[in-house]
Design a protein around this motif. Structure first.
Motif, PDB file in Angstrom:
ATOM      1  N   LEU A  76       0.792  -1.125   0.021  1.00 53.14           N
ATOM      2  CA  LEU A  76      -0.139   0.032   0.060  1.00 53.14           C
ATOM      3  C   LEU A  76       0.800   1.286   0.105  1.00 53.14           C
ATOM      4  CD1 LEU A  76      -2.542  -1.006   2.526  1.00 53.14           C
ATOM      5  CD2 LEU A  76      -2.827  -1.149   0.137  1.00 53.14           C
ATOM      6  N   TYR A  77       0.371   2.358  -0.425  1.00 54.76           N
ATOM      7  CA  TYR A  77       0.791   3.730  -0.500  1.00 54.76           C
ATOM      8  C   TYR A  77       1.437   4.136   1.007  1.00 54.76           C
ATOM      9  CZ  TYR A  77       1.477   8.843  -1.050  1.00 54.76           C
ATOM     10  OH  TYR A  77       1.772  10.111  -0.771  1.00 54.76           O
ATOM     11  N   ALA A  78       2.611   4.729   1.088  1.00 53.52           N
ATOM     12  CA  ALA A  78       3.210   5.176   2.383  1.00 53.52           C
ATOM     13  C   ALA A  78       3.404   4.284   3.163  1.00 53.52           C
ATOM     14  CB  ALA A  78       2.508   6.329   2.877  1.00 53.52           C
ATOM     15  N   ASN A  79       3.163   4.340   4.512  1.00 56.22           N
ATOM     16  CA  ASN A  79       3.207   3.310   5.396  1.00 56.22           C
ATOM     17  C   ASN A  79       1.779   2.524   5.977  1.00 56.22           C
ATOM     18  OD1 ASN A  79       3.208   5.740   6.704  1.00 56.22           O
ATOM     19  ND2 ASN A  79       4.053   4.895   8.472  1.00 56.22           N
ATOM     20  N   HIS A  80       0.982   2.786   5.190  1.00 53.11           N
ATOM     21  CA  HIS A  80      -0.566   2.498   5.151  1.00 53.11           C
ATOM     22  C   HIS A  80      -0.640   0.729   5.562  1.00 53.11           C
ATOM     23  CE1 HIS A  80      -2.817   5.837   3.091  1.00 53.11           C
ATOM     24  NE2 HIS A  80      -1.914   6.316   4.069  1.00 53.11           N
ATOM     25  N   SER A  81       0.396  -0.063   4.961  1.00 56.04           N
ATOM     26  CA  SER A  81       0.220  -1.498   5.368  1.00 56.04           C
ATOM     27  C   SER A  81       0.447  -1.692   6.829  1.00 56.04           C
ATOM     28  CB  SER A  81       1.417  -2.010   4.708  1.00 56.04           C
ATOM     29  OG  SER A  81       0.917  -2.144   3.054  1.00 56.04           O
ATOM     30  N   TYR A  82       1.296  -0.691   7.310  1.00 56.64           N
ATOM     31  CA  TYR A  82       1.688  -0.778   8.938  1.00 56.64           C
ATOM     32  C   TYR A  82       0.285  -0.714   9.745  1.00 56.64           C
ATOM     33  CZ  TYR A  82       3.597   0.245  13.346  1.00 56.64           C
ATOM     34  OH  TYR A  82       3.860  -0.037  14.687  1.00 56.64           O
ATOM     35  N   PHE A  83      -0.487   0.396   9.331  1.00 61.37           N
ATOM     36  CA  PHE A  83      -1.451   0.928  10.123  1.00 61.37           C
ATOM     37  C   PHE A  83      -2.684  -0.318   9.962  1.00 61.37           C
ATOM     38  CE2 PHE A  83      -1.302   5.401   8.187  1.00 61.37           C
ATOM     39  CZ  PHE A  83      -0.025   5.606   8.838  1.00 61.37           C
ATOM     40  N   ILE A  84      -2.641  -1.016   8.836  1.00 60.22           N
ATOM     41  CA  ILE A  84      -3.562  -2.449   8.788  1.00 60.22           C
ATOM     42  C   ILE A  84      -3.111  -3.404   9.309  1.00 60.22           C
ATOM     43  CG2 ILE A  84      -4.539  -3.958   6.936  1.00 60.22           C
ATOM     44  CD1 ILE A  84      -5.495  -1.282   6.524  1.00 60.22           C
ATOM     45  N   LYS A  85      -1.861  -3.834   9.601  1.00 61.40           N
ATOM     46  CA  LYS A  85      -1.292  -4.629  10.397  1.00 61.40           C
ATOM     47  C   LYS A  85      -1.533  -4.330  11.809  1.00 61.40           C
ATOM     48  CE  LYS A  85       3.319  -6.711  11.696  1.00 61.40           C
ATOM     49  NZ  LYS A  85       3.067  -6.258  13.255  1.00 61.40           N
ATOM     50  N   LEU A  86      -1.713  -3.219  12.226  1.00 61.18           N
ATOM     51  CA  LEU A  86      -2.049  -2.985  13.696  1.00 61.18           C
ATOM     52  C   LEU A  86      -3.401  -3.227  13.770  1.00 61.18           C
ATOM     53  CD1 LEU A  86      -0.215   0.423  14.223  1.00 61.18           C
ATOM     54  CD2 LEU A  86       0.587  -1.659  15.019  1.00 61.18           C
ATOM     55  N   VAL A  87      -4.275  -2.915  12.881  1.00 62.99           N
ATOM     56  CA  VAL A  87      -5.702  -3.329  13.036  1.00 62.99           C
ATOM     57  C   VAL A  87      -5.704  -4.746  13.269  1.00 62.99           C
ATOM     58  CG1 VAL A  87      -7.906  -3.334  12.016  1.00 62.99           C
ATOM     59  CG2 VAL A  87      -6.624  -1.276  11.825  1.00 62.99           C
ATOM     60  N   THR A  88      -5.360  -5.649  12.524  1.00 61.40           N
ATOM     61  CA  THR A  88      -5.109  -7.201  12.608  1.00 61.40           C
ATOM     62  C   THR A  88      -4.908  -7.559  14.158  1.00 61.40           C
ATOM     63  OG1 THR A  88      -3.009  -7.622  11.568  1.00 61.40           O
ATOM     64  CG2 THR A  88      -4.847  -7.359  10.065  1.00 61.40           C
ATOM     65  N   GLU A  89      -3.745  -6.845  14.432  1.00 64.39           N
ATOM     66  CA  GLU A  89      -3.370  -7.262  15.744  1.00 64.39           C
ATOM     67  C   GLU A  89      -4.094  -6.821  16.992  1.00 64.39           C
ATOM     68  OE1 GLU A  89       0.250  -5.221  16.338  1.00 64.39           O
ATOM     69  OE2 GLU A  89       1.434  -6.541  15.024  1.00 64.39           O
ATOM     70  N   LYS A  90      -4.918  -5.779  16.833  1.00 64.28           N
ATOM     71  CA  LYS A  90      -5.862  -5.525  17.786  1.00 64.28           C
ATOM     72  C   LYS A  90      -7.173  -6.515  17.889  1.00 64.28           C
ATOM     73  CE  LYS A  90      -3.671  -1.626  19.182  1.00 64.28           C
ATOM     74  NZ  LYS A  90      -2.065  -1.779  19.266  1.00 64.28           N
ATOM     75  N   ARG A  91      -7.481  -6.783  16.555  1.00 62.33           N
ATOM     76  CA  ARG A  91      -8.813  -7.370  16.427  1.00 62.33           C
ATOM     77  C   ARG A  91      -8.515  -9.062  16.503  1.00 62.33           C
ATOM     78  NH1 ARG A  91     -12.668  -4.467  16.513  1.00 62.33           N
ATOM     79  NH2 ARG A  91     -12.546  -2.212  15.750  1.00 62.33           N
ATOM     80  N   GLY A  92      -7.114  -9.341  16.438  1.00 66.67           N
ATOM     81  CA  GLY A  92      -6.884 -11.141  16.514  1.00 66.67           C
ATOM     82  C   GLY A  92      -7.190 -11.619  15.113  1.00 66.67           C
ATOM     83  N   ALA A  93      -6.992 -10.946  14.325  1.00 67.63           N
ATOM     84  CA  ALA A  93      -7.285 -11.523  12.709  1.00 67.63           C
ATOM     85  C   ALA A  93      -6.184 -12.040  11.996  1.00 67.63           C
ATOM     86  CB  ALA A  93      -7.902 -10.286  11.856  1.00 67.63           C
ATOM     87  N   HIS A  94      -6.262 -12.482  11.062  1.00 69.03           N
ATOM     88  CA  HIS A  94      -4.903 -13.002  10.216  1.00 69.03           C
ATOM     89  C   HIS A  94      -4.323 -11.934   9.556  1.00 69.03           C
ATOM     90  CE1 HIS A  94      -2.587 -15.439   7.359  1.00 69.03           C
ATOM     91  NE2 HIS A  94      -3.114 -14.734   6.442  1.00 69.03           N
ATOM     92  N   TRP A  95      -3.028 -12.171   9.540  1.00 66.07           N
ATOM     93  CA  TRP A  95      -1.856 -11.132   8.903  1.00 66.07           C
ATOM     94  C   TRP A  95      -0.783 -12.008   8.262  1.00 66.07           C
ATOM     95  CZ3 TRP A  95      -1.102  -6.631   7.012  1.00 66.07           C
ATOM     96  CH2 TRP A  95       0.070  -6.115   6.681  1.00 66.07           C
ATOM     97  N   ASN A  96      -0.193 -13.024   9.183  1.00 65.03           N
ATOM     98  CA  ASN A  96       1.235 -13.452   8.593  1.00 65.03           C
ATOM     99  C   ASN A  96       1.016 -14.877   8.748  1.00 65.03           C
ATOM    100  OD1 ASN A  96       3.543 -14.488   7.810  1.00 65.03           O
ATOM    101  ND2 ASN A  96       4.636 -12.687   9.209  1.00 65.03           N
ATOM    102  N   GLU A  97       1.306 -15.653   7.961  1.00 66.85           N
ATOM    103  CA  GLU A  97       1.396 -17.162   8.118  1.00 66.85           C
ATOM    104  C   GLU A  97       2.579 -17.794   8.950  1.00 66.85           C
ATOM    105  OE1 GLU A  97       1.214 -19.316   4.209  1.00 66.85           O
ATOM    106  OE2 GLU A  97      -0.533 -18.294   3.442  1.00 66.85           O
TER     107      GLU A  97
END
Length: 357
Positions: free
Chosen positions: A328-349
């Motif tokens: 994603l643009y800029a460091n938007h991927s990092y923001f998205i990663k933080l959301v998955t961590e907070k919500r206990g969702a899948h991010w990394n295999e």
């Protein structure tokens, strides 16, 4: 092992003459040390009632940033131009590192120099007396990163050298504040059941992504905070304009859209991140900062009534499955990663440290 140098620098603040100790952290940080580096975040424009127990992250606290500084803000050519930045070696990014021969390129886009209403004048303009490091009328000139240095009337990028002075495409000297709404839902099958990742077993989140017209990269549908505007209003306005094409709706359609947006943006949410953005438009004297907020549609019913339609700065819009493969643009991927961590969702295999290299 943590290696750092504290340098006492004079910070020029109109009406104040004071010296501020600025801590410059050089990157010889092991992942555990980086994880231990934490600062109390500044206050948000949201009321206390809008805060959850999940504290937002600041980039300068982040163990995800390889060397504490920026990366995309060093790329050439500068966006929408043929201007090449002065090359800045990794060991010369930090302002505390002496570099007597540093000669950055000066560049401010013609579109900014033409004096649009939303942009600052040149610092050489005698009628321009900005109040850096504080709220300047309706313009917010404080930084989420704390006090920044001002040299020769120009703010200095707190993340380090970029190889370019002036403002580039940014309207404000110093921090240019934006807001990014991260709208999410669970990926579901045709029967309405949540879909889990086959390897991690964690449920898959989706978020609304737009394809930017200016650079063609996928991003969170955010935008600049207008002078005097509340962050919450910016988040809702930008999502409506870029992901729902609100600007092209009829008065009746806009009224109905506003009702649906109010419902979405009044749902449970939390501030994911606030601080410096590693944006390719950044310069030594002007940089992007944002507050990213996650609005989660748990059942998916609210967004079912809000059909996506690209508008304003967006060329395309769609729901995107969230994983580490996102670019994603800029460091938007990092923001998205933080959301998955907070919500206990899948991010990394691959299981591993929360502080990736």
């Amino acid at each position: 092992m943590l290696s750092f140098a504290a340098v006492l620098r004079a910070v020029s603040v109109p009406g104040l003459a004071r010296a501020v100790a600025v801590l410059s952290v050089a990157v010889v940080l092991s992942p555990p040390a980086r994880c231990a580096l934490r600062r109390r975040p500044a206050l948000s424009n949201f009321s206390a009632a809008h805060w959850s127990h999940l504290h937002p992250v600041n980039m300068f606290d982040s163990c995800n940033i390889k060397n504490f500084y920026h990366n995309k803000a060093l790329t050439s050519p500068y966006p929408r131009s043929h201007v090449e930045r002065t090359h800045v070696p990794a060991d010369k990014v930090d302002w505390s590192t002496e570099w007597k021969d540093y000669q950055p390129v000066e560049y401010t886009a013609v579109s900014i120099l033409s004096g649009p209403q939303w942009a600052d004048p040149q610092v050489s303009d005698k009628s321009f007396s900005p109040k850096f490091n504080e709220r300047d009328g309706e313009v917010e000139r404080t930084s989420w990163s704390g006090l920044y240095v001002v040299e020769n009337g120009r703010p200095r990028n707190p993340a380090g050298r970029t190889g370019l002075t002036g403002r580039g495409l940014l309207g404000r000297w110093g921090p240019n504040h934006a807001a990014d709404p991260v709208v999410t839902r669970w990926k579901r099958d045709r029967s309405g059941y949540k879909i889990a990742h086959p390897v991690t077993g964690k449920n898959i989140l989706q978020f609304v992504a737009i394809k930017r017209r200016d650079c063609g990269e996928w991003a969170i549908p955010g935008g600049m905070v207008d002078p005097g505007e509340k962050i919450g209003a910016t988040l809702q306005r930008e999502f409506g304009e870029e992901a729902l094409n609100a600007l092209q709706k009829s008065p009746e359609e806009k009224a109905e859209l506003e009702k649906q947006l109010q419902r979405l943006f009044s749902q449970e949410h939390f501030v994911v991140y606030r601080g410096y953005v590693d944006d390719p438009r950044n310069t030594d004297n002007a940089w992007m900062e944002t507050e990213a907020v996650n609005y989660h549609d748990e059942t998916g019913e609210t967004m079912d009534n809000l059909p996506l339609e690209a508008g304003d700065d967006a060329g395309m819009v769609k729901w995107v499955d969230i994983s580490e493969k996102l670019k994603l643009y800029a460091n938007h991927s990092y923001f998205i990663k933080l959301v998955t961590e907070k919500r206990g969702a899948h991010w990394n295999e691959e299981p591993g440290c929360e502080c990736p290299e």
